[in-house]
Design a protein around this motif. Structure first.
Motif, PDB file in Angstrom:
ATOM      1  N   ILE B  93      16.530  36.238   9.510  1.00 40.96           N
ATOM      2  CA  ILE B  93      15.193  35.951  10.054  1.00 40.96           C
ATOM      3  C   ILE B  93      15.162  36.281  11.547  1.00 40.96           C
ATOM      4  O   ILE B  93      14.222  36.880  12.059  1.00 40.96           O
ATOM      5  CB  ILE B  93      14.846  34.462   9.832  1.00 40.96           C
ATOM      6  CG1 ILE B  93      14.678  34.167   8.353  1.00 40.96           C
ATOM      7  CG2 ILE B  93      13.600  34.062  10.607  1.00 40.96           C
ATOM      8  CD1 ILE B  93      13.483  34.804   7.724  1.00 40.96           C
ATOM      9  N   LEU B  94      16.244  35.888  12.233  1.00 41.80           N
ATOM     10  CA  LEU B  94      16.330  36.107  13.672  1.00 41.80           C
ATOM     11  C   LEU B  94      16.252  37.597  14.018  1.00 41.80           C
ATOM     12  O   LEU B  94      15.670  37.984  15.034  1.00 41.80           O
ATOM     13  CB  LEU B  94      17.663  35.540  14.176  1.00 41.80           C
ATOM     14  CG  LEU B  94      17.619  34.684  15.432  1.00 41.80           C
ATOM     15  CD1 LEU B  94      16.649  33.537  15.255  1.00 41.80           C
ATOM     16  CD2 LEU B  94      19.019  34.153  15.759  1.00 41.80           C
ATOM     17  N   ILE B  95      16.830  38.432  13.181  1.00 45.91           N
ATOM     18  CA  ILE B  95      16.779  39.879  13.429  1.00 45.91           C
ATOM     19  C   ILE B  95      15.485  40.470  12.882  1.00 45.91           C
ATOM     20  O   ILE B  95      14.820  41.268  13.536  1.00 45.91           O
ATOM     21  CB  ILE B  95      17.978  40.597  12.771  1.00 45.91           C
ATOM     22  CG1 ILE B  95      19.286  40.030  13.305  1.00 45.91           C
ATOM     23  CG2 ILE B  95      17.902  42.101  13.014  1.00 45.91           C
ATOM     24  CD1 ILE B  95      20.497  40.561  12.582  1.00 45.91           C
ATOM     25  N   GLY B  96      15.127  40.076  11.657  1.00 47.85           N
ATOM     26  CA  GLY B  96      14.031  40.736  10.959  1.00 47.85           C
ATOM     27  C   GLY B  96      12.647  40.361  11.471  1.00 47.85           C
ATOM     28  O   GLY B  96      11.763  41.217  11.549  1.00 47.85           O
ATOM     29  N   VAL B  97      12.452  39.087  11.831  1.00 49.50           N
ATOM     30  CA  VAL B  97      11.104  38.646  12.195  1.00 49.50           C
ATOM     31  C   VAL B  97      10.585  39.303  13.483  1.00 49.50           C
ATOM     32  O   VAL B  97       9.460  39.810  13.490  1.00 49.50           O
ATOM     33  CB  VAL B  97      11.028  37.105  12.264  1.00 49.50           C
ATOM     34  CG1 VAL B  97       9.769  36.656  12.960  1.00 49.50           C
ATOM     35  CG2 VAL B  97      11.084  36.527  10.862  1.00 49.50           C
ATOM     36  N   ALA B 228       4.420  34.258   7.160  1.00 48.71           N
ATOM     37  CA  ALA B 228       5.279  35.429   6.978  1.00 48.71           C
ATOM     38  C   ALA B 228       6.756  35.033   7.085  1.00 48.71           C
ATOM     39  O   ALA B 228       7.587  35.482   6.297  1.00 48.71           O
ATOM     40  CB  ALA B 228       4.940  36.490   8.023  1.00 48.71           C
ATOM     41  N   ILE B 229       7.065  34.165   8.051  1.00 46.83           N
ATOM     42  CA  ILE B 229       8.458  33.751   8.222  1.00 46.83           C
ATOM     43  C   ILE B 229       8.943  32.965   7.004  1.00 46.83           C
ATOM     44  O   ILE B 229      10.022  33.224   6.469  1.00 46.83           O
ATOM     45  CB  ILE B 229       8.618  32.904   9.507  1.00 46.83           C
ATOM     46  CG1 ILE B 229       8.306  33.770  10.732  1.00 46.83           C
ATOM     47  CG2 ILE B 229      10.026  32.337   9.609  1.00 46.83           C
ATOM     48  CD1 ILE B 229       8.281  33.005  12.032  1.00 46.83           C
ATOM     49  N   VAL B 230       8.088  32.034   6.547  1.00 55.50           N
ATOM     50  CA  VAL B 230       8.499  31.225   5.393  1.00 55.50           C
ATOM     51  C   VAL B 230       8.724  32.105   4.167  1.00 55.50           C
ATOM     52  O   VAL B 230       9.710  31.961   3.437  1.00 55.50           O
ATOM     53  CB  VAL B 230       7.443  30.138   5.098  1.00 55.50           C
ATOM     54  CG1 VAL B 230       7.804  29.375   3.836  1.00 55.50           C
ATOM     55  CG2 VAL B 230       7.339  29.187   6.259  1.00 55.50           C
ATOM     56  N   ILE B 293      14.277  26.663  -2.800  1.00 61.30           N
ATOM     57  CA  ILE B 293      13.067  27.452  -3.036  1.00 61.30           C
ATOM     58  C   ILE B 293      11.854  26.552  -3.201  1.00 61.30           C
ATOM     59  O   ILE B 293      10.767  26.832  -2.692  1.00 61.30           O
ATOM     60  CB  ILE B 293      13.249  28.337  -4.297  1.00 61.30           C
ATOM     61  CG1 ILE B 293      14.271  29.439  -4.024  1.00 61.30           C
ATOM     62  CG2 ILE B 293      11.947  28.924  -4.751  1.00 61.30           C
ATOM     63  CD1 ILE B 293      13.823  30.462  -3.023  1.00 61.30           C
ATOM     64  N   MET B 294      12.047  25.425  -3.910  1.00 59.53           N
ATOM     65  CA  MET B 294      10.929  24.509  -4.118  1.00 59.53           C
ATOM     66  C   MET B 294      10.458  23.933  -2.788  1.00 59.53           C
ATOM     67  O   MET B 294       9.249  23.808  -2.548  1.00 59.53           O
ATOM     68  CB  MET B 294      11.347  23.379  -5.064  1.00 59.53           C
ATOM     69  CG  MET B 294      11.275  23.782  -6.512  1.00 59.53           C
ATOM     70  SD  MET B 294       9.805  24.751  -6.819  1.00 59.53           S
ATOM     71  CE  MET B 294       9.520  24.522  -8.513  1.00 59.53           C
ATOM     72  N   ALA B 299       6.353  23.789   1.384  1.00 56.07           N
ATOM     73  CA  ALA B 299       6.040  24.007   2.800  1.00 56.07           C
ATOM     74  C   ALA B 299       4.965  25.077   2.936  1.00 56.07           C
ATOM     75  O   ALA B 299       3.978  24.910   3.660  1.00 56.07           O
ATOM     76  CB  ALA B 299       7.302  24.422   3.552  1.00 56.07           C
ATOM     77  N   LEU B 300       5.152  26.168   2.192  1.00 59.55           N
ATOM     78  CA  LEU B 300       4.215  27.288   2.243  1.00 59.55           C
ATOM     79  C   LEU B 300       2.818  26.837   1.844  1.00 59.55           C
ATOM     80  O   LEU B 300       1.821  27.141   2.496  1.00 59.55           O
ATOM     81  CB  LEU B 300       4.713  28.381   1.293  1.00 59.55           C
ATOM     82  CG  LEU B 300       4.007  29.703   1.385  1.00 59.55           C
ATOM     83  CD1 LEU B 300       4.291  30.330   2.727  1.00 59.55           C
ATOM     84  CD2 LEU B 300       4.487  30.628   0.283  1.00 59.55           C
TER      85      LEU B 300
END
Lengths: 295, 312
Positions: B93-97, B228-230, B293-294, B299-300
């Motif tokens: 996430i740190l690299i991709g976001v 998007a991050i979630v 995942i749940m 959260a989403l």
């Protein structure tokens, strides 16, 4: 201090840096794609020959080919879509045309969302124990197809729903006002108008099925051979029919096994074939989505 | 067609009513299929994932770091496996976001139409590439490259176990690339949804384009970017086939140059030969993944609901 003029543009180093970061990021995204596609084609295109596509790997005949995997992939695509499309479209019709907003609708929409968020390994585990062991289908094309049905269902439901939403209400009241029953209105007015959306959903599902691997490894298995054909047509048809109860590995599974064994030539060859399929599907989605916008 | 229309208007009323009811019932059943699927997946994951917890003991299972499922005295500690998934996902996430969000800014704000027409389809294609293909490139290109770095970094180390480049870092890079399309698409949509008056007001007050983007537009698009991050987290934590071979084959602490096992890759690479308690523990790993995942899904859902309320 004479920096107060409007004519001279102030230089902002931070702005330049930010702009550079934006350009670099976009460049990385595009370069990655070109790099990935270019490299797979570069490594794989020599492997993809006519005999690669039309034979089955056999030590005896000294051939390396993926026909068996192509046929298995086709089996799984057809069976999965035959089950998932009616259910997905039906579900969308219920949500959009019958249900009144409330707890039931939000429950169904929440589970549909959840279903699309579950990773494919979990689908694989569930498929293996439920369809494979509880229902006794073991490793077979049917087990794989049933598992993938659950996976692609949200795609078809959502796309159909979106398409139904774009059909103007006047169509509905027009049809009902002329005395058509609700089912008749759905069948003759709504479904034809929503067709491009449904087709988009089906193509997206197709892409998902072709690219799927984790959910199939423990459900459809990895057999790469074709049924042994004889001269009798009835016999052959029977074998094609009973194939659905037998194990069958798709292209992606074969790719995975090949790279696990270090046979990179074949792996890149299959990668090439997969990318070509993805290209074509992408193009088809664009065409149908364009139709939806126009219609 | 004409005959049918005629029939539908003055046809047998009783028949028509039956057809109507049947149609409605069938559609309702179709709609509940998704509910049924989620309920049975949840039930089956719980049923097949819990026996091992009682057999091995929850403390031993979740908090022990020794994973030797096939030893004479087997040990089933999955702490490192869980940590690897968390650390690996966080790094991806740190690299991709940042790359993803900035590319989204490029598409929505900076690029002219022609450039956007090149970048946008590229991103869409990136999303369609099967995960095994990412895995293939990872093992063929990334691993040898990582091995070179590894040889250089641990030149003088006597304790380091060389992995041939199949390590956490390779897997993180593959995951970062794989979440890009998700992050880009959703961020772009949310950036485009920012009301133009915000941008106009900021520019009119004399802020530069970049200041407007980073101080006004991105904060306004916050809820979309969080979504998007979630979704990216969900995608990264659930990915299996692309990183199974790339991440190495032994359970270790999630350090960049260690060979590691993720929740997903442990299942994929060991399910084939596992038996007895080992197999049950793999299902428990599946259950742990399912719980993650749940949590992400709930959260989403709440983020999306909040966003919807804000828009109203």
């Amino acid at each position: 201090m004479n920096s107060g003029t409007l004519m001279v543009k102030k230089r902002r180093p931070v702005d330049m840096l930010q702009k550079a970061a934006i350009y670099v990021s976009a460049f990385i995204a595009v370069a990655l794609l070109i790099g990935i596609i270019g490299y797979v084609f570069y490594k794989g295109f020599r492997t993809v020959t006519w005999s690669f596509l039309t034979t089955v790997t056999s030590a005896q005949k000294q051939t390396t080919g993926i026909l068996g995997n192509l046929v298995n992939t086709l089996y799984i695509i057809v069976i999965t879509l035959l089950i998932a499309t009616p259910i997905g479209v039906g579900s969308a019709i219920y949500l959009n045309e019958y249900a009144k907003p409330g707890k039931i609708v939000s429950l169904i929409e929440f589970t549909t969302e959840t279903l699309s968020g579950i990773p494919s390994v979990i689908f694989g585990l569930f498929g293996m124990i439920f369809f494979g062991e509880t229902l006794g289908l073991s490793y077979s094309i049917l087990t794989g197809s049933f598992t993938l049905t659950l996976m692609v269902l949200p795609l078809i439901t959502r796309n159909t729903q979106e398409a139904l939403r774009t059909v103007p209400d006047s169509y509905r009241s027009g049809a009902l006002g002329m005395g058509a029953t609700k089912w008749y209105m759905i069948r003759t007015i709504l479904l034809p108008s929503a067709m491009p959306g449904i087709v988009t959903g089906i193509i997206l599902a197709l892409g998902r099925i072709v690219g799927e691997s984790a959910a199939l490894l423990f459900t459809a298995g990895s057999d790469y051979r074709l049924p042994r054909f004889t001269d009798s047509i009835a016999d052959n048809l029977g074998k094609l029919g009973s194939k659905v109860f037998e194990s069958g590995g798709t292209l992606t599974i074969q790719l995975y096994l090949q790279m696990q064994n270090g046979k990179y030539d074949t792996a890149f060859g299959i990668g090439c074939v997969l990318l070509i399929i993805v290209f074509i599907l992408n193009l088809l989605t664009k065409l149908t989505a364009g139709k939806l916008k126009k219609g | 067609m004409k005959v049918e229309t005629y029939a539908s208007i003055s046809g047998n009323k009783k028949n028509k009513a039956v057809v109507e009811t049947v149609a409605q019932i069938i559609f309702t059943i179709c709609a509940f299929f998704a509910v049924l699927a989620v309920v049975s997946i949840t039930l089956y994951m719980i049923i097949s994932g819990t026996p091992a917890i009682f057999k091995v003991g929850i403390k031993e299972l979740l908090f022990s770091t020794v994973w030797q499922p096939t030893a004479a005295e087997p040990s089933f500690g999955i702490l490192y496996v869980i940590l690897t998934s968390i650390v690996g996902t966080a790094l991806a996430i740190l690299i991709g976001v940042p790359i993803g969000v900035l590319t989204a800014v490029f598409l929505a704000e900076v690029a002219n139409k022609k450039l956007a027409m090149v970048v946008k389809p590229a991103v869409e294609l990136l999303a369609g590439i099967p995960s095994v293909v990412y895995g293939l490139l990872g093992i063929y290109l990334l691993n040898p490259f990582m091995y070179k770095i590894e040889l250089w970094v641990f030149k003088d180390s006597k304790t380091h176990q060389f992995t041939g480049g199949a390590n956490l870092l390779s897997a993180v890079i593959v995951l970062a690339i794989m979440i890009l399309p998700t992050v880009i698409n959703i961020s772009e949509t949310s950036i485009r949804a920012v009301h133009p008056s915000i941008k106009a007001a900021s520019l009119a007050l004399g802020a530069s384009h970049m200041q407007t983007i980073f101080r006004m537009i991105l904060p306004a698009a916050k809820s979309g970017i969080v979504t998007a991050i979630v979704l990216g987290v969900g995608r990264a934590i659930g990915e299996a086939m692309a990183i199974t071979l790339v991440s190495g084959s032994s359970v270790n602490m999630p350090l960049p140059f260690n060979s590691v096992r993720f929740l997903t890759t442990a299942i994929v690479s060991e399910m084939g030969y596992s038996q007895g308690t080992h197999r049950q523990v793999l299902f428990t790993i599946g259950l742990v993944l399912f719980v993650f995942i749940m949590i992400i899904n709930v959260a989403l859902n709440s983020i999306l609901k909040k966003g919807a309320v804000e828009h109203e």
